[in-house]
Structures are given as structure tokens and as C-alpha cells.
Design an enzyme around this catalytic site. Sequence first.
Site, PDB file in Angstrom:
ATOM      1  N   TYR A 172       0.778  -1.238   0.000  1.00 25.05           N
ATOM      2  CA  TYR A 172       0.000   0.000   0.000  1.00 25.05           C
ATOM      3  C   TYR A 172       0.813   1.295   0.000  1.00 25.05           C
ATOM      4  O   TYR A 172       0.585   2.160  -0.832  1.00 25.05           O
ATOM      5  CB  TYR A 172      -0.972  -0.018   1.197  1.00 25.05           C
ATOM      6  CG  TYR A 172      -1.926  -1.186   1.099  1.00 25.05           C
ATOM      7  CD1 TYR A 172      -2.787  -1.288   0.008  1.00 25.05           C
ATOM      8  CD2 TYR A 172      -1.934  -2.216   2.033  1.00 25.05           C
ATOM      9  CE1 TYR A 172      -3.634  -2.373  -0.140  1.00 25.05           C
ATOM     10  CE2 TYR A 172      -2.789  -3.300   1.900  1.00 25.05           C
ATOM     11  CZ  TYR A 172      -3.635  -3.377   0.811  1.00 25.05           C
ATOM     12  OH  TYR A 172      -4.467  -4.445   0.653  1.00 25.05           O
ATOM     13  N   PRO A 191     -11.307  -0.141  -3.216  1.00 27.81           N
ATOM     14  CA  PRO A 191     -12.515  -0.754  -3.764  1.00 27.81           C
ATOM     15  C   PRO A 191     -13.742   0.155  -3.603  1.00 27.81           C
ATOM     16  O   PRO A 191     -13.782   1.020  -2.734  1.00 27.81           O
ATOM     17  CB  PRO A 191     -12.702  -2.015  -2.910  1.00 27.81           C
ATOM     18  CG  PRO A 191     -11.395  -2.222  -2.210  1.00 27.81           C
ATOM     19  CD  PRO A 191     -10.830  -0.846  -2.027  1.00 27.81           C
ATOM     20  N   HIS A 197      -7.476   1.134   1.302  1.00 22.41           N
ATOM     21  CA  HIS A 197      -7.232  -0.239   1.722  1.00 22.41           C
ATOM     22  C   HIS A 197      -6.216  -0.436   2.855  1.00 22.41           C
ATOM     23  O   HIS A 197      -6.097  -1.529   3.400  1.00 22.41           O
ATOM     24  CB  HIS A 197      -6.755  -1.019   0.484  1.00 22.41           C
ATOM     25  CG  HIS A 197      -7.325  -2.386   0.342  1.00 22.41           C
ATOM     26  ND1 HIS A 197      -7.416  -3.271   1.395  1.00 22.41           N
ATOM     27  CD2 HIS A 197      -7.837  -3.038  -0.724  1.00 22.41           C
ATOM     28  CE1 HIS A 197      -7.935  -4.406   0.951  1.00 22.41           C
ATOM     29  NE2 HIS A 197      -8.211  -4.285  -0.320  1.00 22.41           N
ATOM     30  N   SER A 225     -11.729 -11.802  -5.362  1.00 28.15           N
ATOM     31  CA  SER A 225     -11.994 -12.041  -3.944  1.00 28.15           C
ATOM     32  C   SER A 225     -13.480 -12.200  -3.683  1.00 28.15           C
ATOM     33  O   SER A 225     -14.324 -11.696  -4.433  1.00 28.15           O
ATOM     34  CB  SER A 225     -11.424 -10.942  -3.051  1.00 28.15           C
ATOM     35  OG  SER A 225     -11.973  -9.711  -3.391  1.00 28.15           O
TER      36      SER A 225
HETATM   37  N1  COA Z   1     -20.214 -29.416   1.373  1.00 27.22           N
HETATM   38  C1  COA Z   1     -21.172 -28.670   1.959  1.00 27.22           C
HETATM   39  N2  COA Z   1     -20.967 -27.420   2.430  1.00 27.22           N
HETATM   40  C2  COA Z   1     -19.724 -26.907   2.303  1.00 27.22           C
HETATM   41  C3  COA Z   1     -18.678 -27.624   1.704  1.00 27.22           C
HETATM   42  C4  COA Z   1     -18.960 -28.955   1.222  1.00 27.22           C
HETATM   43  N3  COA Z   1     -18.022 -29.704   0.658  1.00 27.22           N
HETATM   44  N4  COA Z   1     -17.573 -26.875   1.727  1.00 27.22           N
HETATM   45  C5  COA Z   1     -17.898 -25.717   2.325  1.00 27.22           C
HETATM   46  N5  COA Z   1     -19.208 -25.732   2.682  1.00 27.22           N
HETATM   47  C6  COA Z   1     -19.943 -24.680   3.409  1.00 27.22           C
HETATM   48  C7  COA Z   1     -19.117 -24.119   4.539  1.00 27.22           C
HETATM   49  O1  COA Z   1     -19.284 -24.901   5.688  1.00 27.22           O
HETATM   50  C8  COA Z   1     -19.709 -22.719   4.702  1.00 27.22           C
HETATM   51  O2  COA Z   1     -20.903 -22.822   5.430  1.00 27.22           O
HETATM   52  P1  COA Z   1     -21.624 -21.531   6.144  1.00 27.22           P
HETATM   53  O3  COA Z   1     -22.291 -20.760   5.049  1.00 27.22           O
HETATM   54  O4  COA Z   1     -22.593 -22.158   7.043  1.00 27.22           O
HETATM   55  O5  COA Z   1     -20.542 -20.771   6.832  1.00 27.22           O
HETATM   56  C9  COA Z   1     -20.067 -22.335   3.283  1.00 27.22           C
HETATM   57  O6  COA Z   1     -20.162 -23.563   2.550  1.00 27.22           O
HETATM   58  C10 COA Z   1     -19.055 -21.435   2.627  1.00 27.22           C
HETATM   59  O7  COA Z   1     -17.785 -22.059   2.590  1.00 27.22           O
HETATM   60  P2  COA Z   1     -16.791 -21.866   1.363  1.00 27.22           P
HETATM   61  O8  COA Z   1     -17.540 -21.397   0.186  1.00 27.22           O
HETATM   62  O9  COA Z   1     -15.981 -23.093   1.224  1.00 27.22           O
HETATM   63  O10 COA Z   1     -15.839 -20.704   1.709  1.00 27.22           O
HETATM   64  P3  COA Z   1     -15.520 -19.861   2.997  1.00 27.22           P
HETATM   65  O11 COA Z   1     -16.735 -19.180   3.511  1.00 27.22           O
HETATM   66  O12 COA Z   1     -14.726 -20.707   3.899  1.00 27.22           O
HETATM   67  O13 COA Z   1     -14.620 -18.738   2.321  1.00 27.22           O
HETATM   68  C11 COA Z   1     -12.598 -17.692   1.725  1.00 27.22           C
HETATM   69  C12 COA Z   1     -13.407 -18.973   1.680  1.00 27.22           C
HETATM   70  C13 COA Z   1     -11.283 -17.895   1.042  1.00 27.22           C
HETATM   71  C14 COA Z   1     -13.360 -16.599   0.953  1.00 27.22           C
HETATM   72  C15 COA Z   1     -12.411 -17.292   3.213  1.00 27.22           C
HETATM   73  O14 COA Z   1     -11.625 -18.252   3.849  1.00 27.22           O
HETATM   74  C16 COA Z   1     -11.715 -15.980   3.398  1.00 27.22           C
HETATM   75  O15 COA Z   1     -10.500 -15.926   3.574  1.00 27.22           O
HETATM   76  N6  COA Z   1     -12.457 -14.860   3.386  1.00 27.22           N
HETATM   77  C17 COA Z   1     -11.902 -13.528   3.483  1.00 27.22           C
HETATM   78  C18 COA Z   1     -11.600 -13.024   2.107  1.00 27.22           C
HETATM   79  C19 COA Z   1     -11.244 -11.579   2.097  1.00 27.22           C
HETATM   80  O16 COA Z   1     -10.487 -11.093   2.908  1.00 27.22           O
HETATM   81  N7  COA Z   1     -11.837 -10.835   1.128  1.00 27.22           N
HETATM   82  C20 COA Z   1     -11.673  -9.430   1.037  1.00 27.22           C
HETATM   83  C21 COA Z   1     -10.498  -8.995   0.242  1.00 27.22           C
HETATM   84  S1  COA Z   1     -10.461  -7.222   0.144  1.00 27.22           S
HETATM   85  C1  HC5 Z   2       1.302  -8.079  -4.640  1.00 30.37           C
HETATM   86  C2  HC5 Z   2       0.452  -6.970  -4.114  1.00 30.37           C
HETATM   87  C3  HC5 Z   2      -0.968  -7.340  -4.213  1.00 30.37           C
HETATM   88  C4  HC5 Z   2      -1.863  -6.324  -3.522  1.00 30.37           C
HETATM   89  C5  HC5 Z   2      -2.899  -7.084  -2.873  1.00 30.37           C
HETATM   90  C6  HC5 Z   2      -4.176  -6.416  -2.623  1.00 30.37           C
HETATM   91  O1  HC5 Z   2      -4.347  -5.244  -2.476  1.00 30.37           O
HETATM   92  O2  HC5 Z   2      -5.089  -7.308  -2.630  1.00 30.37           O
HETATM   93  C7  HC5 Z   2      -6.352  -7.034  -2.126  1.00 30.37           C
HETATM   94  C8  HC5 Z   2      -6.385  -7.388  -0.666  1.00 30.37           C
HETATM   95  C9  HC5 Z   2      -5.510  -8.514  -0.264  1.00 30.37           C
HETATM   96  O3  HC5 Z   2      -4.620  -8.306   0.555  1.00 30.37           O
HETATM   97  O4  HC5 Z   2      -5.697  -9.641  -0.732  1.00 30.37           O
HETATM   98  C10 HC5 Z   2      -7.302  -7.854  -2.927  1.00 30.37           C
HETATM   99  N1  HC5 Z   2      -7.605  -7.518  -4.304  1.00 30.37           N
HETATM  100  C11 HC5 Z   2      -6.454  -7.114  -5.103  1.00 30.37           C
HETATM  101  C12 HC5 Z   2      -8.108  -8.770  -4.849  1.00 30.37           C
HETATM  102  C13 HC5 Z   2      -8.628  -6.501  -4.367  1.00 30.37           C
END
Ligand code: COA
Ligand code: HC5
Length: 627
Positions: free
Chosen positions: A108, A121, A344, A554
Site C-alpha cells: 500500500y 474498492p 485499503h 476475492s
Molecule cells: N459441502 C457442503 N458445504 C460446504 C462444503 C462442502 N463440501 N464446503 C464448504 N461448505 C460450506 C461451509 O461450511 C460454509 O458454510 P456456512 O455458510 O454455514 O458458513 C459455506 O459452505 C461457505 O464455505 P466456502 O464457500 O468453502 O468458503 P468460505 O466461507 O470458507 O470462504 C474464503 C473462503 C477464502 C473466501 C475465506 O476463507 C476468506 O479468507 N475470506 C476472506 C476473504 C477476504 O479477505 N476478502 C476481502 C479482500 S479485500
Molecule cells: C502483490 C500486491 C498485491 C496487492 C494485494 C491487494 O491489495 O489485494 C487485495 C487485498 C488482499 O490483501 O488480498 C485484494 N484484491 C487485489 C483482490 C482486491
Amino acid sequence: MLRAFYRSLAPPIRHSSLRMPLKGKIPGRRMFSVQDSLPRLPVPPLDQTLNKYLRVVQPLLTPEEFKETKQIVEKFAKSPGPELQEKLLHRANVTENWLADWWLDTAYLSPRGPIMIHINPGLTMPPQDYTDEKGQLKFAAKLIAGALDFKIMIDEQTLPVEQLGGKPLCMLQFYKILSACRIPGPKIDTWKNYPPNEPNPPGHIIVLRNNHIFSVDVYDKSRKPLPVSQLFKNLKIVAEQSQQSTAPLGILTTENRNTWGSAYKRLCKDKDNKKAFDVIHRSIFVLCLDRLFPLDNPDSRLTVTANQMLHGGGSDLNTCNRWFDKTLQFIVGPHGICGLNYEHCSAEGPPITALVDHVVNFCDKAEETTNSPVESDPPRRLKFNLDTQTLEDIEAAKVHADSQISDLDLTALTFNHFGKAFAKSSKVSPDAFIQVAIQLAYYRIHSEHGSTYESASTRMFQSGRTETIRSCTPEACEFTRAMSEGKPREVTEKLLRTAITAHRQYTADAISGQAIDRHLLGLKLAALESGQNVPDLHMDGAYATAMKFKLSTSQVPSKASKTVMCYGPATPDGYGVCYNPKDEKIHIAVTAFNTSPETDSSNFVRVLEQSMLDMRTVLGETVTSKL
Ligand code: COA
Ligand code: HC5
């Protein structure tokens, strides 16, 4: 030591007037109660990372390139790998989170490109039913009250601890999203926040209208949040005093950071300017009261809204009415369109959507009240002295911003055929299903695989941020090729389930700090910090290819319906793909750049929709045949 720090932050307990349970809350646990017991981010074993690295780069390279990279990796494993690993292990021992400061700088504060579109975003909020300026101001007043209501839970540390996969998450990001701002510098930016425990915590927000910048108090003299009626009155004063537009200082926040950093430094030599900047930096958040923009274009309302939230539509619409350095900018447009843009540095999407969910719920329920007037100061217009150079900088910034905006191609829509429930009933992870569909769509359009970034949260660890899930797994590649070759369903179904399992495994590794990207970054920074050259592994073309994310993706879930986040692609010929899966639908926003002849966001969304439908057939038929 940490516990004492958080205790010192804790104010006396009062109660929020409107509470909404956050996803996955652990009942009865106060915000920082488990903070000290959270594990520290691990440094994965070196050989594990190197083996995984070879696995992820293989699909992106020719056999010859791969052979060369393998040799480079083997050499690195002998030297300087082990020595750098030692340095990382030492850093992990003496810091709360070995990555946190490095990540803030690398991801950042150091990059010099514009933050609008590329870093910040946009987030759409559900459309409201007002259609005139009075309705706009009334809704904005409720929105402020809703955000202050959420702030009570942050200030009093009563937010429930969130969890992921049954484990508690670090809540520090919530403490950083209000009263925070990025500050430009000619070489590197800084980030500052004013936590609620300081003796004289900020009690104002910034309201932008027609490019005018006002400081508006939101607490009364006894530090009680002002009632909605009073907030409305104050916003009316702002509106009355900003009928004509003025020189848009805010547009400078869309510039390259060096350009803005130098202009900022010069502007700060003037005392009035310095004072006014501080008022912006300290403010709890920014509220942008936008002007009318056309809704009668061929794009859907969701796409138009997403564009407004991401960049404001151009210097003749609302791009000038922004302060992109501010951590939170609520945007309230005419005709019921609203949302947010966020910087961010402080946080990932989930804490932001938790706040937005609360605000949306609050606004839905808030009654119209006519409280008796409360004593508060009227809004104050910030005084800036703009020299000729700054006025020229503003004109140049408008041109740059407009050219970036006209290059952005965004499509947002709701996939209505099915959502998470279908994936769960087919016994697959919904997130992995969507990610494999993104791989399939990319392959169908480009006939090749593309390096892919998916954000995974590492908030299970103290001060955790993110790790990269590289969704372009060899298993996903095999599945996409089999689909394109028209292989029989028995084959594709098996490959699809294998690809989904591989993705799920990568996710599990990433959230537990055992993936490769942050580790490889740490090894590089450890070399640089000890005065060594960038290691050959990081100079290799394979690393550059792996870091050139054609897909930047994401999942950002929310409780409020019709909420979608959007951000620009990470490469000139790539896509930004963000999705919010609901039980029966998926809100999706895809971006690309118009200057790239190979990419087209609406085409990508169309092919992605078809890919998900085809994948349902691959899985769905199995479900039927098993019955
Ligand atoms: N059968 C039935 N259900 C299942 C399943 C399977 N094989 N696998 C997963 N599920 C269920 C899970 O139990 C969960 O249930 P819930 O809705 O009751 O909580 C649901 O399906 C969703 O799970 P899944 O889709 O596998 O993903 P997740 O919610 O674990 O998310 C990530 C995965 C990577 C998105 C999450 O771990 C994460 O890191 N999130 C943050 C991302 C982030 O920071 N985004 C912003 C960036 S700016
Ligand atoms: C190698 C540098 C990448 C920057 C990562 C970034 O800003 O990613 C956002 C948040 C994170 O840490 O994952 C996610 N996004 C790029 C998918 C919006």
C-alpha cells in the site's frame, strides 16, 4: 503487554441502540478478549514453500522454462534460502506479526500509482427509494447515525469476535477503519489513525458537496451522537452553502502518489492548508453528497452504481467530489443510489461490509424523529489557499483521472440461477465452485491459463491480513481443458470435484499461513533488508509471470442484499472479479481495461455465467443419478 494495551483502550461500557449479529460471532466474547491468545503468523518451512512454488508455476510455463526455474529453485534452496529463512524466523520471534509492517509498506504505502480504481474498492449499497435532494439529505443523516451507532461498538470494544472455520479472528482491523487516513508523500505515503481512547477524539465528519469541503460535528457537547433530525439540519446548511461548485482539491487524491505527495508538501507550507488537512485526516469518515448523474444509459443500475462507487464517473460528474485518501467515504447520490469507497491500508473488505450491513439495517429501521434541537456548532467550510501551481495541478489531475475512468470497463450483475445452497447440496465448497468457474471462463475466452489471485484472510493470527490463494491450480487447469475438449461428463465431474478439493486445500493452507506468496515476499524483503541483492528466484521470469495476476479476485460477503464490491484489474490485460455469494444468487462485479483488446468485462460475465451453469450440469446430473 498487548492485553494491557487493549485494556487501556477500553472505555466504560454503554450500549449500542441497535445491534446486529455479525457473521460467525462467538457470543459473549468482547472484541479484544481473545486477541492475546491468537497465534502468531507462522513462517512456513522453506522446502515446503519451494515445492509448492514449483507446483503453482508449472501450468504457467513452457516445459523448457519450467526446467530452468526448477534449477533456480534448487540453487536457492542451498543458498541464500536457508540464511534468509533464519532471518525470517528471527523476525517472527521478535515481532507480533513478522509480515504486518512489511505488507503495509509493500502492498500500500510504497506503490506510486493512483489509488482510485487500482487500490480503493467501491461498494454498492442497496438502492433507496428517495428521488429528490431532501430525500438524499434525510437518508444521508440516517446513514451517519447508523455509522455512529456501529462506532459505539468499536469504541466500547463490544463487537463480537468474528470467526472463520470455528476459529476466532483478530479484530484489530475494526479499530482502524474510522478516524483514519492515508497521507501522501513524495516517496512513500504514511497512514494515520486517531483511536477512540485519545484524550480529545475526533467528533466530526467531512462532508463533500460540489467539491466544497465541510467539517460537520456529529456529537453534541456531552459527546452524545446528534439525533438524525439535527444531522439533517446540518446537512441542509451544507447544501445551502455549496450551491455552486468550487475548485476540486479532492481530485489531487486520484493522482500518482509522487505527484500528489509533492503537491501536498508544498500546500502544507501554508498554515491554513496544514490545519485544514489535519481536520480531514482526523475526521471520523467522509460523506460525499453527489450530484445528479445519468441513469438512462444502457448499463444496468447496478453497473452504474458500482462505477459511481469506484471512481465517481469522471471530473464532470462526481470524481472531484471525493477524498480517496480517506479510509471510509460514504457516497450518497441523488435518486436513491448509495454506497462507499474505501482506502485499503487499514482493512480488508469483511470489516467494511460488517459496518455497511449495520448501517443498512439501521437505516431500514430508523424512524423519522423530530427531536428537540441539540446544541452543536454549525458546519464549517474548510479554508484552503490554492496557489496558481495547485490550480494547474488540479486541471492536470482531472485529465489523468478522466483518462483512467474512460479506460475502465465494469460490469456488475446478479447471477440469479443459483447460489451457495446449490453448491452445498452438491457437497462442494461454494467459494471453490465459483473460483473454478472463473478459471473455466478465463480458459474459454483466452484458450490459456492465467495466474490468479484470490484473497484469503489470515486474521486467525495476531494482526493478520491476507494470503494469496492461487486458484489456477494444476487440477483446475486439467478440468478446464477437459471441458473445452468436450470430454464425457463422468470424466469432467471427477475432474471438477478434484479441482474443487484442490482449491479447498489451497484455501486451508492459505488461511493457516502455510501458502507461499507472503513467505516468498518475506524472503525477498529479508534479503533486501540485510543489504543483499534480490535473490535469483525472485528475478526469474517465472516469478514475474506468477506475480502478473491476470485474474485478481476475492469473495466479499455481506448480509445486506444487493451489495457488491468492485476494484480494478491487477494487470493491464487482466480482470478484477469480486463476488458476494448468497444462498440463491451471486452478486458479481467484473472489471477490465478498455485499452486491452483481449478483455471485455461484459463478455467475461456472460461466459462466467455460462460456465457456472455448465458446471451445475456436470454436478447436478450426478446428484440426480444418485437419487
Ligand atoms: N459441502 C457442503 N458445504 C460446504 C462444503 C462442502 N463440501 N464446503 C464448504 N461448505 C460450506 C461451509 O461450511 C460454509 O458454510 P456456512 O455458510 O454455514 O458458513 C459455506 O459452505 C461457505 O464455505 P466456502 O464457500 O468453502 O468458503 P468460505 O466461507 O470458507 O470462504 C474464503 C473462503 C477464502 C473466501 C475465506 O476463507 C476468506 O479468507 N475470506 C476472506 C476473504 C477476504 O479477505 N476478502 C476481502 C479482500 S479485500
Ligand atoms: C502483490 C500486491 C498485491 C496487492 C494485494 C491487494 O491489495 O489485494 C487485495 C487485498 C488482499 O490483501 O488480498 C485484494 N484484491 C487485489 C483482490 C482486491
